[in-house]
Design a protein around this motif. Structure first.
Motif, PDB file in Angstrom:
ATOM      1  N   LEU A  42     -19.772  30.215  49.057  1.00  0.00           N
ATOM      2  CA  LEU A  42     -19.424  31.100  47.941  1.00  0.00           C
ATOM      3  C   LEU A  42     -18.429  32.170  48.402  1.00  0.00           C
ATOM      4  N   ALA A  43     -18.655  32.706  49.598  1.00  0.00           N
ATOM      5  CA  ALA A  43     -17.744  33.716  50.143  1.00  0.00           C
ATOM      6  C   ALA A  43     -16.358  33.125  50.387  1.00  0.00           C
ATOM      7  N   ARG A  44     -16.309  31.830  50.714  1.00  0.00           N
ATOM      8  CA  ARG A  44     -15.023  31.165  50.945  1.00  0.00           C
ATOM      9  C   ARG A  44     -14.174  31.197  49.686  1.00  0.00           C
ATOM     10  N   GLY A  45     -14.792  30.931  48.544  1.00  0.00           N
ATOM     11  CA  GLY A  45     -14.063  30.959  47.285  1.00  0.00           C
ATOM     12  C   GLY A  45     -13.546  32.350  46.954  1.00  0.00           C
ATOM     13  N   LEU A  46     -14.380  33.369  47.211  1.00  0.00           N
ATOM     14  CA  LEU A  46     -13.960  34.749  46.960  1.00  0.00           C
ATOM     15  C   LEU A  46     -12.811  35.143  47.888  1.00  0.00           C
ATOM     16  N   LEU A  47     -12.881  34.669  49.141  1.00  0.00           N
ATOM     17  CA  LEU A  47     -11.848  35.005  50.113  1.00  0.00           C
ATOM     18  C   LEU A  47     -10.492  34.426  49.707  1.00  0.00           C
ATOM     19  N   VAL A  48     -10.491  33.150  49.288  1.00  0.00           N
ATOM     20  CA  VAL A  48      -9.239  32.508  48.889  1.00  0.00           C
ATOM     21  C   VAL A  48      -8.591  33.284  47.744  1.00  0.00           C
ATOM     22  N   TYR A  55     -24.291  30.964  50.793  1.00  0.00           N
ATOM     23  CA  TYR A  55     -23.490  32.179  50.709  1.00  0.00           C
ATOM     24  C   TYR A  55     -22.141  32.019  51.411  1.00  0.00           C
ATOM     25  N   ARG A  56     -22.125  31.255  52.486  1.00  0.00           N
ATOM     26  CA  ARG A  56     -20.880  31.052  53.227  1.00  0.00           C
ATOM     27  C   ARG A  56     -19.835  30.364  52.353  1.00  0.00           C
ATOM     28  N   VAL A  72     -23.898  34.490  42.573  1.00  0.00           N
ATOM     29  CA  VAL A  72     -23.240  33.458  41.773  1.00  0.00           C
ATOM     30  C   VAL A  72     -22.420  34.094  40.652  1.00  0.00           C
ATOM     31  N   GLN A  73     -22.967  35.128  40.034  1.00  0.00           N
ATOM     32  CA  GLN A  73     -22.246  35.810  38.960  1.00  0.00           C
ATOM     33  C   GLN A  73     -20.918  36.370  39.458  1.00  0.00           C
ATOM     34  N   ARG A  74     -20.915  36.866  40.667  1.00  0.00           N
ATOM     35  CA  ARG A  74     -19.678  37.390  41.247  1.00  0.00           C
ATOM     36  C   ARG A  74     -18.665  36.255  41.448  1.00  0.00           C
ATOM     37  N   GLY A  75     -19.164  35.114  41.886  1.00  0.00           N
ATOM     38  CA  GLY A  75     -18.272  33.967  42.057  1.00  0.00           C
ATOM     39  C   GLY A  75     -17.744  33.453  40.728  1.00  0.00           C
ATOM     40  N   MET A  76     -18.590  33.445  39.693  1.00  0.00           N
ATOM     41  CA  MET A  76     -18.195  32.951  38.380  1.00  0.00           C
ATOM     42  C   MET A  76     -17.091  33.822  37.775  1.00  0.00           C
ATOM     43  N   GLU A  77     -17.082  35.098  38.104  1.00  0.00           N
ATOM     44  CA  GLU A  77     -16.050  35.989  37.579  1.00  0.00           C
ATOM     45  C   GLU A  77     -14.675  35.673  38.156  1.00  0.00           C
ATOM     46  N   VAL A  78     -14.658  35.059  39.337  1.00  0.00           N
ATOM     47  CA  VAL A  78     -13.398  34.765  40.025  1.00  0.00           C
ATOM     48  C   VAL A  78     -12.965  33.313  39.823  1.00  0.00           C
ATOM     49  N   ASP A  79     -13.895  32.361  40.042  1.00  0.00           N
ATOM     50  CA  ASP A  79     -13.550  30.934  39.993  1.00  0.00           C
ATOM     51  C   ASP A  79     -14.765  30.128  39.539  1.00  0.00           C
ATOM     52  N   PRO A  80     -14.987  30.027  38.218  1.00  0.00           N
ATOM     53  CA  PRO A  80     -16.174  29.311  37.711  1.00  0.00           C
ATOM     54  C   PRO A  80     -16.230  27.854  38.161  1.00  0.00           C
ATOM     55  N   ALA A  81     -15.093  27.157  38.153  1.00  0.00           N
ATOM     56  CA  ALA A  81     -15.079  25.733  38.507  1.00  0.00           C
ATOM     57  C   ALA A  81     -15.559  25.519  39.931  1.00  0.00           C
ATOM     58  N   PHE A  82     -15.088  26.337  40.847  1.00  0.00           N
ATOM     59  CA  PHE A  82     -15.506  26.207  42.248  1.00  0.00           C
ATOM     60  C   PHE A  82     -16.953  26.648  42.428  1.00  0.00           C
ATOM     61  N   THR A  83     -17.319  27.759  41.813  1.00  0.00           N
ATOM     62  CA  THR A  83     -18.665  28.309  41.988  1.00  0.00           C
ATOM     63  C   THR A  83     -19.737  27.314  41.552  1.00  0.00           C
ATOM     64  N   GLN A  84     -19.465  26.550  40.517  1.00  0.00           N
ATOM     65  CA  GLN A  84     -20.441  25.580  40.014  1.00  0.00           C
ATOM     66  C   GLN A  84     -20.675  24.424  40.982  1.00  0.00           C
ATOM     67  N   THR A  85     -19.798  24.264  41.969  1.00  0.00           N
ATOM     68  CA  THR A  85     -19.979  23.189  42.961  1.00  0.00           C
ATOM     69  C   THR A  85     -20.748  23.655  44.185  1.00  0.00           C
ATOM     70  N   VAL A  86     -21.026  24.959  44.280  1.00  0.00           N
ATOM     71  CA  VAL A  86     -21.679  25.513  45.472  1.00  0.00           C
ATOM     72  C   VAL A  86     -23.184  25.328  45.371  1.00  0.00           C
ATOM     73  N   LEU A 100     -22.386  39.522  49.857  1.00  0.00           N
ATOM     74  CA  LEU A 100     -23.134  38.693  48.912  1.00  0.00           C
ATOM     75  C   LEU A 100     -24.621  38.669  49.255  1.00  0.00           C
ATOM     76  N   MET A 101     -24.930  38.545  50.545  1.00  0.00           N
ATOM     77  CA  MET A 101     -26.329  38.497  50.965  1.00  0.00           C
ATOM     78  C   MET A 101     -27.006  39.845  50.737  1.00  0.00           C
ATOM     79  N   ALA A 102     -26.226  40.937  50.814  1.00  0.00           N
ATOM     80  CA  ALA A 102     -26.784  42.270  50.606  1.00  0.00           C
ATOM     81  C   ALA A 102     -27.226  42.486  49.163  1.00  0.00           C
TER      82      ALA A 102
END
Length: 419
Positions: free
Chosen positions: A199-205, A196-197, A177-191, A167-169
């Protein structure tokens, strides 16, 4: 005597406060909390947005009621992060024991599961000694997990580190954020921004389970057999007054030595990409101090400093809004309207009212202080919406020569780090 008892004072205050609310309120199902809480030990959960002075109010309550404070703050668990988290100094704690503060090094991680386990054990210990646990903080996710528990969320530290670096790269928070929104919009909007840490947690789950991180949260609208008689109170001041207080507090943190504190941490091995490095205030100060933002680094000194301060205050106010939104969806919390508790007298008054609510039996508490509806809370938010969005910070501490002195402090800190 001549003085009214605390319960009567509280009832009068609450009744006048509740005139601002609609007569409608969420009904408590007949065979849930009103009956389940009979005979249970009381635990106070005192929540509120940043800048509301809840830590001082919590100490005041604990000292009145033979209590101990359990800090529910995902930033105050880290040692050395004192100024930027507005950590209450030991000499202002009135001898009241404080738990779960300064639990981890600034380069370490401290997850919600660990907090819940420790907080539950500490609560049992406090109650076993006949004292009142006072859980105080503004980290809503941690407080919800403490109340209702949390499903076993999958985790893999190594894979999360890889995702965070990916994500940092991208070198663009918007792209991350766009990458997070594609996976979990509800969670991403709370970050929060630049976290980045998280946001990466949501992608990992999602990667490990195929489920959204938000799916693992317990639904707090479902009544469960809660372990204790929880008195859950959200301190709610006038939002515009609170924003002014938050802006001033950001200035105070800088003038009280935020950059010197961060420099000391960096020299001791603190990493900007650590969990503590994304705490609001520290993140913005690190970007400015280490000149991680090329456009900001290219600005003239004063313009760069104002850019930092604007980002610091803006992100703090946005977090403040997210705290209001979060607790608006926590139906067990009762909203306690109050002024911004900027002095000891106001803090004493608020503590007296809250202590009276804790003293009451649960039926009396529920009757005197009914829950507000979602509609009412939204209306309260809409009532100040325009005022908040037209709010322009006015510097009250960092102005004139004080700005030049802080710029000089920053340059000295940079020199220390270069050496």
């Amino acid at each position: 005597g001549d003085r009214a008892c605390p319960c009567m004072l509280a009832l009068g205050y609450i009744q006048s406060t509740l005139l601002k609310y609609s007569r409608k309120h969420i009904k408590i199902p007949q065979c849930t909390l009103s009956t389940l809480n009979e005979g249970k030990s009381k635990v106070l959960l005192l929540a509120g947005p940043s800048g509301v002075s809840k830590a001082r109010v919590a100490v005041n309550i604990a000292s009145r009621m033979n209590g101990e404070v359990i800090v529910c703050d995902s930033a105050k668990v880290f040692k050395g992060l004192d100024i930027g988290t507005n950590k209450l100094p030991v000499d202002l704690r009135r001898g009241v024991p404080h738990h779960l503060v300064d639990m981890a090094g600034p380069q370490d991680t401290f997850e919600v599961m660990k907090f819940c386990t420790m907080a539950k054990d500490i609560t049992k210990d406090i109650l076993s000694r006949g004292k009142l646990p006072v859980l105080c903080g503004g980290t809503g996710f941690w407080m919800r997990a403490f109340l209702y528990g949390l499903s076993a969320v999958p985790n893999d530290r190594d894979q999360q580190t890889v995702l965070e670096r990916e994500l940092m790269a991208l070198r663009s928070w918007g792209a991350a954020v766009q990458r997070g929104m594609e996976v979990d919009p509800a969670f991403t909007q709370t970050v929060s921004r630049l976290n980045y840490r998280r946001l990466a947690r949501g992608l990992l789950v999602h990667k490990l389970s195929g489920r959204k991180f938000s799916d693992f949260k317990v639904d707090p609208t479902t009544e469960t057999d809660l372990e204790y008689d929880y008195r859950c109170i959200f301190l709610s001041p006038d939002r515009h007054d609170l924003f002014m207080q938050v802006n001033r507090r950001c200035e105070l943190m800088v003038s009280n030595g935020l950059f010197e504190e961060i420099s000391d941490l960096l020299l001791d091995g603190f990493r900007p990409d650590s969990q503590a490095g994304v705490v609001i205030g520290y993140r913005q100060a690190l970007v400015y101090l280490l000149q991680l933002n090329p456009s900001q680094a290219a600005m003239p000194p004063r313009q760069a400093f104002f850019s930092f301060m604007d980002d610091f205050q803006t992100q703090t106010r946005k977090y403040n809004r997210r705290q209001h939104t979060w607790f608006r969806h926590e139906p067990i919390f009762r909203w306690f309207n109050m002024p911004v508790a900027s002095n000891t007298s106001q803090q004493d008054t608020i503590a007296s009212h809250v202590a009276a609510l804790v003293h009451m039996s649960y039926p009396s508490y529920a009757a005197a202080f009914p829950l507000a509806t979602q509609e009412t809370l939204k209306n309260l938010n809409h009532a100040v919406h325009d005022k908040l969005h037209t709010h322009i910070p006015a510097y009250t501490i960092l102005k004139g020569d004080a700005i030049d002195r802080q710029i000089a402090v920053v340059e000295r800190c940079r020199q220390r780090l270069r050496e």
